[in-house]
Design a protein around this motif. Structure first.
Motif, PDB file in Angstrom:
ATOM      1  N   ALA A   1      -6.857 -15.388  12.405  1.00 30.23           N
ATOM      2  CA  ALA A   1      -8.207 -14.765  13.047  1.00 30.23           C
ATOM      3  C   ALA A   1      -9.215 -15.388  12.352  1.00 30.23           C
TER       4      ALA A   1
ATOM      5  N   GLU B   1      -9.968 -18.970  13.330  1.00 31.12           N
ATOM      6  CA  GLU B   1     -10.426 -19.095  14.539  1.00 31.12           C
ATOM      7  C   GLU B   1     -11.832 -18.763  14.811  1.00 31.12           C
TER       8      GLU B   1
ATOM      9  N   LEU C   1     -13.806 -14.953  22.425  1.00 30.27           N
ATOM     10  CA  LEU C   1     -12.577 -14.995  21.402  1.00 30.27           C
ATOM     11  C   LEU C   1     -12.214 -13.572  21.495  1.00 30.27           C
ATOM     12  N   LEU C   2     -13.185 -12.787  20.981  1.00 28.22           N
ATOM     13  CA  LEU C   2     -12.755 -11.444  20.788  1.00 28.22           C
ATOM     14  C   LEU C   2     -12.038 -10.732  21.903  1.00 28.22           C
TER      15      LEU C   2
ATOM     16  N   GLN D   1     -10.256 -12.490  24.160  1.00 29.21           N
ATOM     17  CA  GLN D   1      -8.977 -13.139  24.302  1.00 29.21           C
ATOM     18  C   GLN D   1      -8.095 -12.300  23.213  1.00 29.21           C
ATOM     19  N   TRP D   2      -8.676 -11.917  22.035  1.00 29.45           N
ATOM     20  CA  TRP D   2      -7.619 -11.276  21.064  1.00 29.45           C
ATOM     21  C   TRP D   2      -7.408  -9.867  21.630  1.00 29.45           C
TER      22      TRP D   2
ATOM     23  N   ARG E   1      -4.343  -9.866  23.691  1.00 26.39           N
ATOM     24  CA  ARG E   1      -2.862 -10.000  23.048  1.00 26.39           C
ATOM     25  C   ARG E   1      -2.388  -8.671  22.302  1.00 26.39           C
TER      26      ARG E   1
ATOM     27  N   GLY F   1     -10.558  -5.785  21.626  1.00 23.85           N
ATOM     28  CA  GLY F   1     -10.585  -7.159  20.835  1.00 23.85           C
ATOM     29  C   GLY F   1     -10.689  -6.661  19.118  1.00 23.85           C
TER      30      GLY F   1
ATOM     31  N   ALA G   1      -7.656  -5.366  17.834  1.00 26.61           N
ATOM     32  CA  ALA G   1      -6.665  -6.344  17.567  1.00 26.61           C
ATOM     33  C   ALA G   1      -7.048  -6.969  16.139  1.00 26.61           C
ATOM     34  N   LEU G   2      -8.304  -7.387  15.798  1.00 24.80           N
ATOM     35  CA  LEU G   2      -8.573  -7.814  14.884  1.00 24.80           C
ATOM     36  C   LEU G   2      -8.332  -7.158  13.697  1.00 24.80           C
TER      37      LEU G   2
END
Length: 135
Positions: free
Chosen positions: A10, A13, A26-27, A29-30, A33, A79, A82-83
């Motif tokens: 992460a 990326e 991108l956040l 997209q995470w 997931r 997001g 997820a992070l």
């Protein structure tokens, strides 16, 4: 605590991105997931209080380390969750207690974009993780 491999991924990326729009894409997209929680897991007992959005958190201990699953009704918050999860999953209770969430999101280049309410929400999630892991 060294970074788990998913957290290192992460970080790699996010480090190459310039500007909030790219980071926001991108956040999201995470967030996509995240392993979904079942409707049965979206209970009041699993809801994190102190977030403006709805957030649910489920914890499982495995061999002295913690693994969390979470979701939210807000896309950007999913997001961020997820992070957060890639950073904390696999930590033990002592490591969770020492985690610098603000520092983690600063490293990702997301610190300045965290509104006070999102920051408060993430801190509420971390506080709930600490409560669950202290049991």
């Amino acid at each position: 605590m060294s970074l788990p491999s998913a957290a290192a991924q992460a970080l790699a990326e996010f480090e190459v991105l310039q500007g909030w729009e790219a980071r926001a894409r991108l956040l999201i997209q995470w967030g996509e997931r995240l392993e979904p929680l079942s409707e049965a897991e979206k209970t009041e007992a699993n809801r994190v209080h102190g977030c403006e959005s709805q957030v649910w958190l489920v914890a499982h201990a495995h061999g002295g380390t913690w693994h969390f699953r979470a979701t939210s009704d807000a896309r950007l918050l999913r997001g961020l969750l997820a992070l957060l999860l890639v950073r904390v999953n696999g930590a033990d209770s002592a490591q969770l207690a020492q985690l610098d969430v603000a520092g983690w999101f600063q490293a990702l280049g997301l610190g300045r974009q965290l509104s006070p309410s999102r920051s408060n929400g993430l801190n509420a999630v971390l506080k709930r993780m600490a409560q669950l892991s202290a049991r």
